[in-house]
Design an enzyme around this catalytic site. Structure first.
Site, PDB file in Angstrom:
ATOM      1  N   ILE A  65       1.634   8.001   5.410  1.00 53.15           N
ATOM      2  CA  ILE A  65       1.843   6.562   5.608  1.00 53.15           C
ATOM      3  C   ILE A  65       0.437   5.967   5.678  1.00 53.15           C
ATOM      4  O   ILE A  65      -0.432   6.473   6.400  1.00 53.15           O
ATOM      5  CB  ILE A  65       2.679   6.255   6.872  1.00 53.15           C
ATOM      6  CG1 ILE A  65       2.848   4.741   7.079  1.00 53.15           C
ATOM      7  CG2 ILE A  65       2.126   6.903   8.141  1.00 53.15           C
ATOM      8  CD1 ILE A  65       3.869   4.368   8.182  1.00 53.15           C
ATOM      9  N   SER A  66       0.182   4.948   4.876  1.00 51.53           N
ATOM     10  CA  SER A  66      -1.161   4.372   4.788  1.00 51.53           C
ATOM     11  C   SER A  66      -1.587   3.757   6.120  1.00 51.53           C
ATOM     12  O   SER A  66      -0.749   3.379   6.942  1.00 51.53           O
ATOM     13  CB  SER A  66      -1.191   3.280   3.721  1.00 51.53           C
ATOM     14  OG  SER A  66      -0.790   3.782   2.474  1.00 51.53           O
ATOM     15  N   HIS A  67      -2.925   3.635   6.320  1.00 52.20           N
ATOM     16  CA  HIS A  67      -3.443   2.900   7.478  1.00 52.20           C
ATOM     17  C   HIS A  67      -2.838   1.490   7.475  1.00 52.20           C
ATOM     18  O   HIS A  67      -2.742   0.875   6.408  1.00 52.20           O
ATOM     19  CB  HIS A  67      -4.962   2.690   7.348  1.00 52.20           C
ATOM     20  CG  HIS A  67      -5.781   3.914   7.536  1.00 52.20           C
ATOM     21  ND1 HIS A  67      -5.872   4.918   6.600  1.00 52.20           N
ATOM     22  CD2 HIS A  67      -6.577   4.283   8.563  1.00 52.20           C
ATOM     23  CE1 HIS A  67      -6.691   5.847   7.044  1.00 52.20           C
ATOM     24  NE2 HIS A  67      -7.127   5.486   8.236  1.00 52.20           N
TER      25      HIS A  67
END
Ligand code: SAH
Length: 217
Positions: A65-67
């Site tokens: 999950i991206s920043h």
């Protein structure tokens, strides 16, 4: 919303203040969406306490999950207006999808990993943040049946520009895409100024998971 407490809401507000004050995110639609979407519900419960820190976490199928800062920056670069048609490549756990839906976009999203496709579909439905079309398939092909799109967002790193996607963009439209090798990529914004011409802008180095062809059944 189930399991979304005042503590989570408070932490989201602190994250939004950080994005606004430290990273200079100014698009009100983006800030409002990040303040609303419960990121912790998209992640494994063991990471829940850190869900509102600016960190990436592992999700199923070896993906991430991206920043939140990356989600905010990519969403802001799209210059989204409510009601615009957005194609997202790489649904992953569905958090970025939820942010785009919450921003008022008509979202079409593609994921090539069945496990993540199933997870995100269920999760987005539960949260009442379902996209228009949730497609299991290869993002390199785009969705010609539903083209053209006003905006395209790629959330995985491509080695070369997927040319099909450029064709499926409206003139005046924008594609935000990380391009580079499997180690790191440069985030680009291309604005389509005619059927054959694009204006290119660069937004620094990022580390996305690679964009891979075909599907993994
Ligand atoms: N926006 C997501 C980021 C997930 S990581 C989030 O917030 O969770 C990027 C995702 O792109 C992964 O789930 C990966 O499986 C997917 N992906 C990689 N190559 C793809 C392709 N060709 N088509 C569609 N999805 C792809």
């Amino acid at each position: 919303m189930t399991n979304d407490t005042y503590l989570h809401k408070g932490k989201r507000k602190i994250l939004v203040d950080y994005l606004q004050n430290n990273l200079k995110i100014s698009d009100e639609l983006v800030l409002q969406a990040i303040n609303t979407v419960p990121r912790h519900l998209f992640m494994e419960s063991i990471f829940e306490d850190f869900a509102y820190e600016d960190r990436a976490f592992p999700i199923a199928a070896g993906q991430t999950i991206s920043h939140p800062s990356t989600v905010a920056e990519q969403s802001e670069l799209l210059q989204l207006l409510p009601g615009e048609k957005v194609l997202e490549i790489g649904t992953g756990c569905g958090y970025q999808t939820a942010v785009l839906v919450q921003m008022g976009a008509l979202v079409y999203t593609i994921e090539r990993q069945k496990e993540l496709f199933d997870f995100s579909q269920k999760k987005l439905k539960e949260l009442n943040l379902s996209p228009r079309i949730h497609h299991f398939g290869d993002g390199f092909q785009g969705l010609p049946l539903y083209a053209p799109f006003d905006k395209i967002l790629v959330t995985c790193g491509a080695q070369t520009m997927p040319t099909e996607l450029l064709k499926q963009l409206n003139v005046g439209g924008i594609i935000v895409i990380p391009l580079g090798n499997s180690e790191d990529q440069i985030l680009y914004r291309f604005t389509k100024i005619s059927d054959t011409q694009f204006e290119k802008e660069e937004f620094g180095l990022y580390k996305f998971v690679p964009m891979l062809g075909n599907t993994n059944h």
